[in-house]
Design a protein around this motif. Structure first.
Motif, short mmCIF file in Angstrom:
data_model
loop_
_atom_site.label_atom_id
_atom_site.label_comp_id
_atom_site.label_asym_id
_atom_site.label_seq_id
_atom_site.Cartn_x
_atom_site.Cartn_y
_atom_site.Cartn_z
N LYS A 254 -24.03 4.18 -23.52
CA LYS A 254 -23.68 3.06 -24.54
C LYS A 254 -22.05 2.86 -24.06
N PRO A 255 -22.01 1.30 -24.02
CA PRO A 255 -20.83 0.77 -23.48
C PRO A 255 -19.94 0.98 -24.78
N TRP A 256 -18.65 1.33 -24.44
CA TRP A 256 -17.66 1.42 -25.68
C TRP A 256 -16.96 -0.09 -25.92
N TRP A 257 -17.36 -1.22 -25.09
CA TRP A 257 -16.58 -2.34 -25.12
C TRP A 257 -17.58 -3.31 -25.89
N PRO A 258 -17.13 -4.26 -26.24
CA PRO A 258 -18.12 -5.38 -27.08
C PRO A 258 -19.11 -5.98 -26.26
N LEU A 259 -20.25 -5.96 -26.58
CA LEU A 259 -21.45 -6.72 -26.05
C LEU A 259 -21.69 -8.21 -26.83
N ARG A 260 -22.00 -9.25 -25.90
CA ARG A 260 -22.37 -10.27 -26.70
C ARG A 260 -23.69 -10.44 -26.96
N GLU A 261 -24.07 -11.22 -27.90
CA GLU A 261 -25.47 -11.25 -28.58
C GLU A 261 -26.23 -11.83 -27.57
N VAL A 262 -27.46 -11.47 -27.05
CA VAL A 262 -28.28 -12.18 -26.40
C VAL A 262 -29.67 -12.14 -27.08
N PRO A 263 -30.68 -13.04 -26.46
CA PRO A 263 -32.04 -13.10 -27.12
C PRO A 263 -32.94 -12.03 -26.30
N TRP A 264 -32.62 -11.32 -25.41
CA TRP A 264 -33.74 -10.43 -24.68
C TRP A 264 -33.18 -8.68 -25.22
N SER A 265 -34.46 -8.24 -24.95
CA SER A 265 -34.17 -6.50 -25.34
C SER A 265 -34.04 -6.02 -23.83
N GLY A 266 -34.28 -4.81 -23.97
CA GLY A 266 -34.08 -3.80 -22.70
C GLY A 266 -34.65 -4.36 -21.44
N ASN A 267 -33.79 -4.32 -20.41
CA ASN A 267 -34.15 -4.93 -19.19
C ASN A 267 -34.02 -3.77 -17.99
N GLY A 268 -33.49 -2.59 -18.16
CA GLY A 268 -33.26 -1.82 -17.19
C GLY A 268 -32.71 -0.40 -17.91
N PHE A 269 -32.70 0.57 -17.09
CA PHE A 269 -32.05 1.94 -17.27
C PHE A 269 -30.74 2.03 -16.72
N TRP A 270 -29.67 1.76 -17.40
CA TRP A 270 -28.35 1.71 -17.03
C TRP A 270 -27.68 2.96 -17.17
N SER A 271 -26.87 3.32 -16.24
CA SER A 271 -25.69 4.47 -16.49
C SER A 271 -24.50 4.29 -16.20
N ALA A 272 -23.62 5.24 -16.64
CA ALA A 272 -22.25 5.04 -16.41
C ALA A 272 -21.88 4.92 -14.85
N ASP A 273 -20.84 4.11 -14.40
CA ASP A 273 -20.74 4.07 -13.25
C ASP A 273 -20.41 5.51 -12.23
#
Length: 327
Positions: A254-273
Motif C-alpha cells: 500500500k503506497p503511503w503517499w496520496p493517490l488521485r481518484e481514478v474511475p478504474w479498479s485494480g489493474n495489476g499486482f504491484w510491489s514496493a520497488d
C-alpha cells in the motif's frame, strides 16, 4: 509566442525525447509556432514524420522575451539561453529522480525563474513537497492503433514478458525465486529487447503477464503498453507509476503517499520497488488468476482497458493544447 523545445544529446532511443517530439508535432499540427533545438548534431531523435518541425542547432537559436523555452528536468544548464534572453522557461519533469541530479552547487530550483510541467500526479506531488510549486500535469500518450489486445490470448503455457534493460539483476532474482518455488511450472519467459515498436506490441499481445522491473519512473510507458495489449502487469511502480497503477485484490503493498481518484479498479499486482520476494509472490497470483479465469480476471482486464482510455494520444493532444492555451 514561439515555443522552442530543447532536445538533449543522446545516442540511444529514449521515451522522454519521443514525448518532447510528440509535443512539438501536436503544436505544429495545430498551427502553433514551434521549433526543436538540438545541442549536438547526430543526436538521436524519432524518425521525422509529417507534422514535426525540422530541428535547428543550438547555436542558431535567438530567443526573445516573447518566447517559451522548454527543457527536460535533468539538463539544468540547458536553461541558459532562455534565462539569458528573459524568455519564459518551463521545465518538464518526466522523472522525479532527476529533478535535482544536475543542479550546480549553490543553485536551487526555488531561486530560478522557471515554471514546471509534471508527467504524472506522483511527480507533481513530489515537486510540491520539494520545490513548493504546483504544476500542470502532461501525461504521455499510448498509440492504441499499435498497442491493443488480441481477440483471445493463446492457451497452453502462461507467457511472461519482461524487459531486461531495466534492473536486469532484479529480474533474474524474481525468476530464480519463482522457479525455486514452482519447479516445472508451465510458463514461458519472453524477453523483449532490441525490437521496434511493432515488435514490442506483437510480443506483448502474445503474452499473458508483463513483469515490470523499472524504477525510478515518472509515468512508465511499458506497463501502460502491456495493459493496452491485454496483459496483467506484475512488479514495480517506480513511484510515478501510481498515477495509474491500482492493486488487484490479493496484492499487499500500500503506497503511503496520496493517490488521485481514478474511475478504474485494480489493474495489476504491484510491489514496493526492489521487493523481489513480493514480486515473485505477485507473479504467482497473476498466473493463478489467468488459470482460473472467470469474473475476477475479466474485471482486471477491463480495468486495464479503462486505464488506457485516459492515456491515449488523443488525451495527450488535448492536454498539450489546453496547457499551451494557458501559457
Amino acid at each position: 509566442m514561439k515555443t522552442y523545445i530543447f532536445i538533449p544529446p543522446v545516442r540511444k532511443p529514449t521515451g522522454g525525447i519521443t514525448v518532447f517530439c510528440q509535443i512539438a508535432s501536436i503544436l505544429a499540427r495545430h498551427g502553433k509556432d514551434v521549433q526543436l533545438v538540438m545541442r549536438e548534431k547526430g543526436s538521436w531523435m524519432p524518425q521525422i514524420a509529417e507534422g514535426y518541425p525540422d530541428p535547428v542547432h543550438w547555436d542558431e537559436v535567438k530567443l526573445t522575451t516573447d518566447d517559451l523555452w522548454l527543457v527536460p528536468e535533468g539538463w539544468v544548464n540547458s536553461l541558459a539561453p532562455g534565462l539569458n534572453a528573459g524568455a519564459r522557461c518551463v521545465v518538464y519533469c518526466q522523472n522525479w529522480a532527476y529533478l535535482f541530479s544536475s543542479l550546480p552547487e549553490g543553485v536551487s530550483w526555488t531561486n530560478l525563474p522557471v515554471s514546471f510541467l509534471a508527467v504524472s500526479h506522483p511527480v507533481e506531488w513530489f515537486m510540491q513537497q520539494t520545490v513548493g510549486k504546483v504544476s500542470p500535469i502532461l501525461r504521455p500518450g499510448i498509440d492504441t492503433n499499435l498497442f491493443y489486445p488480441p481477440e483471445k490470448k493463446s492457451g497452453g503455457k502462461i507467457k511472461i514478458a519482461y524487459m531486461p534493460r531495466k534492473n536486469k539483476a532484479l529480474v533474474s532474482q524474481i525468476k530464480s525465486i519463482f522457479e525455486s518455488r514452482n519447479p516445472g511450472a508451465e510458463v514461458r519467459w519472453v524477453e523483449i529487447a532490441g525490437m521496434d515498436a511493432q515488435g514490442v506490441a506483437d510480443a506483448l499481445r502474445s503474452c499473458h503477464i508483463f513483469l515490470v522491473s523499472g524504477f525510478p519512473e515518472g509515468c512508465p510507458l511499458p506497463p501502460l503498453e502491456s495493459l493496452a495489449s491485454g496483459c496483467i502487469p506484475v512488479g514495480f511502480s517506480g513511484f510515478g507509476g501510481w498515477d495509474y497503477m491500482r492493486q488487484i485484490e490479493g496484492a499487499t503493498f500500500k503506497p503511503w503517499w496520496p493517490l488521485r481518484e481514478v474511475p478504474w479498479s485494480g489493474n495489476g499486482f504491484w510491489s514496493a520497488d526492489a521487493d523481489v520476494l513480493d514480486a515473485a509472490f505477485n507473479l504467482e497470483k497473476a498466473i493463478i488468476l489467468w488459470r482460473e479465469g472467470g469474473s475476477i480476471l475479466d474485471s482486471a482486464l477491463e480495468a486495464g482497458q479503462q486505464t488506457i482510455r485516459s492515456y491515449t494520444m488523443e488525451e495527450q493532444e488535448k492536454t498539450v493544447l489546453d496547457i499551451w492555451d494557458n501559457f
